[in-house]
Design an enzyme around this catalytic site. Structure first.
Site, PDB file in Angstrom:
ATOM      1  N   ASP A 132      87.941  59.769  33.669  1.00  0.00           N
ATOM      2  CA  ASP A 132      86.745  59.828  32.811  1.00  0.00           C
ATOM      3  C   ASP A 132      86.959  58.926  31.598  1.00  0.00           C
ATOM      4  O   ASP A 132      87.066  59.396  30.458  1.00  0.00           O
ATOM      5  CB  ASP A 132      86.496  61.284  32.379  1.00  0.00           C
ATOM      6  CG  ASP A 132      85.276  61.423  31.482  1.00  0.00           C
ATOM      7  OD1 ASP A 132      84.401  60.550  31.523  1.00  0.00           O
ATOM      8  OD2 ASP A 132      85.209  62.413  30.720  1.00  0.00           O
ATOM      9  N   PHE A 188      92.119  60.405  30.492  1.00  0.00           N
ATOM     10  CA  PHE A 188      91.155  60.244  29.393  1.00  0.00           C
ATOM     11  C   PHE A 188      90.498  61.603  29.114  1.00  0.00           C
ATOM     12  O   PHE A 188      89.285  61.736  29.078  1.00  0.00           O
ATOM     13  CB  PHE A 188      90.084  59.189  29.732  1.00  0.00           C
ATOM     14  CG  PHE A 188      90.641  57.880  30.236  1.00  0.00           C
ATOM     15  CD1 PHE A 188      91.120  56.919  29.350  1.00  0.00           C
ATOM     16  CD2 PHE A 188      90.690  57.609  31.596  1.00  0.00           C
ATOM     17  CE1 PHE A 188      91.619  55.704  29.810  1.00  0.00           C
ATOM     18  CE2 PHE A 188      91.187  56.400  32.067  1.00  0.00           C
ATOM     19  CZ  PHE A 188      91.664  55.452  31.184  1.00  0.00           C
ATOM     20  N   CYS A 237      80.762  55.468  32.043  1.00  0.00           N
ATOM     21  CA  CYS A 237      79.691  55.829  31.109  1.00  0.00           C
ATOM     22  C   CYS A 237      79.121  54.589  30.425  1.00  0.00           C
ATOM     23  O   CYS A 237      78.419  54.696  29.422  1.00  0.00           O
ATOM     24  CB  CYS A 237      80.199  56.821  30.068  1.00  0.00           C
ATOM     25  SG  CYS A 237      81.523  56.167  29.031  1.00  0.00           S
TER      26      CYS A 237
END
Length: 402
Positions: free
Chosen positions: A301, A230, A341
């Site tokens: 990520d 990613f 996130c």
């Protein structure tokens, strides 16, 4: 002057009383006085106790966003300048300000607005009606405060194109505020050069919140074989490359992201060692494993797999799967950097998901460090869904079971 008063139901306003900035529609008993959506209102508890002032929008489930806990303070240009100056002084004390988030909504006591600085360009994202009306003043005061430190802003671009604006009864908008300029902006972060596309890049063009997490992986990369999943526009991959990695493979499903990543690799003269491929990470990881590929460092990520509480269960499956696959690709004694996130993937749930993935992969994890978002995305300690803490970032050593 704000003539209307929002009165809370008895026993409501818990998140507000815990330090939050939002009042939901179902917490309001009644509204006294005339108002237009976007205007400031007074807020009181059910018994008349003053709770402060905020701007109202009855089209939104978040009906009031608080600007101050004081009932008598005037929210004028001087008030806005103080808020903006406080935000800038905080950044100067805590982060590299060459490119950083200058205003982070509720965490900077300016609810509903985000402003990023990329070198000498500002990108603004306005998500709520009341703050939208204050946007010209906020930008004017921000430019003034920055100019006092010799920083002259050459252009402002607005990226208020998120779907959440529709929930506020607002149209999505994207475009220049003021004179047009070249929307490919070069920045330098951790010694890495990037071309940030503020017009068409994701969110405001670049994810500044991982700045020091990217720096943290550099010391693990010298002469190593690295996989960056990613990769978006190549940020972790390029940090690995500039730190002396022998080879880096960056993967992302976005063709635009990969094209920008290759451009950034060329900008840093790393194209020989840092390669990129456009692919679905969930498909590629099992293929790499089947081919017998192994890496010294695997970086995960991913985008937020959940943006609501209702979809957390499916998100857990996604995080567990990529972490299990990622761990299997790490050489014995190698390293895994992994993060989430998503605000709704809370720290305890994320830790448990990683633990389950390690069990499934038959790997032992030794935690090197746990990190969060960079300090220019401040974590305001408060209750409820408006909490600004969202990024969880681990670095582990991955060991095969003895």
């Amino acid at each position: 002057m704000n003539n209307a008063t929002v009165i809370l139901k008895k026993g409501q306003g818990r998140t507000l009383k815990a330090g939050g900035a939002w009042i939901y529609d179902n917490e309001i008993d009644r509204i006294h006085g005339d108002f237009e959506n976007g205007q400031l209102v007074q807020v009181t508890d059910f018994d008349g106790y003053p709770m402060g002032q905020g701007y109202i929008n009855t089209r939104s489930k978040i009906t009031v966003r608080m600007m101050t806990r004081k009932k008598d303070i005037e929210i004028n240009e001087a008030f806005i300048e103080t808020r903006v100056r406080d935000a800038w002084e905080y950044r100067k004390a805590t982060v590299d300000t060459s490119s950083c988030r200058l205003v982070f909504g509720e965490a900077d006591f300016l609810p509903g607005v985000v402003i990023d600085k990329f070198s000498d360009v500002l990108v603004v994202e306005s998500l709520a009606l009341g703050i939208d009306r204050l946007k010209p003043v906020i930008l004017e005061k921000l430019k003034k405060v920055l100019s006092e430190d010799g920083i002259i802003i050459r252009g402002v671009y607005e990226r208020s194109d998120a779907k959440v604006r529709l929930q506020e009864g607002m149209e999505r908008f994207k475009g220049f505020i003021g004179e047009p300029f070249d929307t490919k902006v070069e920045i330098v972060e951790n010694g890495v050069r990037y071309l940030v596309d503020v017009q068409d890049g994701q969110k405001t063009g670049f994810f500044l919140d991982q700045k020091y997490n990217r720096l943290a992986i550099q010391r693990l990369c010298k002469d190593k074989k690295v996989l960056d999943c990613f990769t978006h526009t190549g940020s972790f991959a390029l940090n690995a490359g500039i730190a002396g990695a022998a080879s880096v493979l960056g993967v992302d499903a976005s063709e635009l992201g990969i094209a920008q990543a290759r451009e950034n690799a060329a900008l840093n003269r790393l194209s020989d060692r840092v390669q990129f491929v456009c692919a679905d990470v969930f498909d590629l990881l099992p293929e790499l494993e089947a081919r017998g590929e192994r890496y010294d460092l695997v970086i995960l990520d991913p985008p937020a797999f959940t943006k609501s509480r209702s979809s957390v269960k499916n998100a857990v499956k996604g995080y567990r799967e990529i972490n299990l696959r990622g761990m299997k690709l790490v050489k014995n004694g190698g390293y895994l950097a992994t993060c989430s996130c998503s605000h709704f993937m809370d720290p305890e749930l994320f830790a448990r998901t990683i633990r389950e993935a390690a069990h499934g992969a038959r790997r032992r994890l030794r935690q090197i460090e746990f990190r969060t978002q960079a300090a220019d995305h401040p974590i305001l300690w408060t209750g409820g869904e408006q909490a600004s803490y969202y990024l969880k970032f681990y670095i582990f050593q991955v060991c095969e079971e003895l």
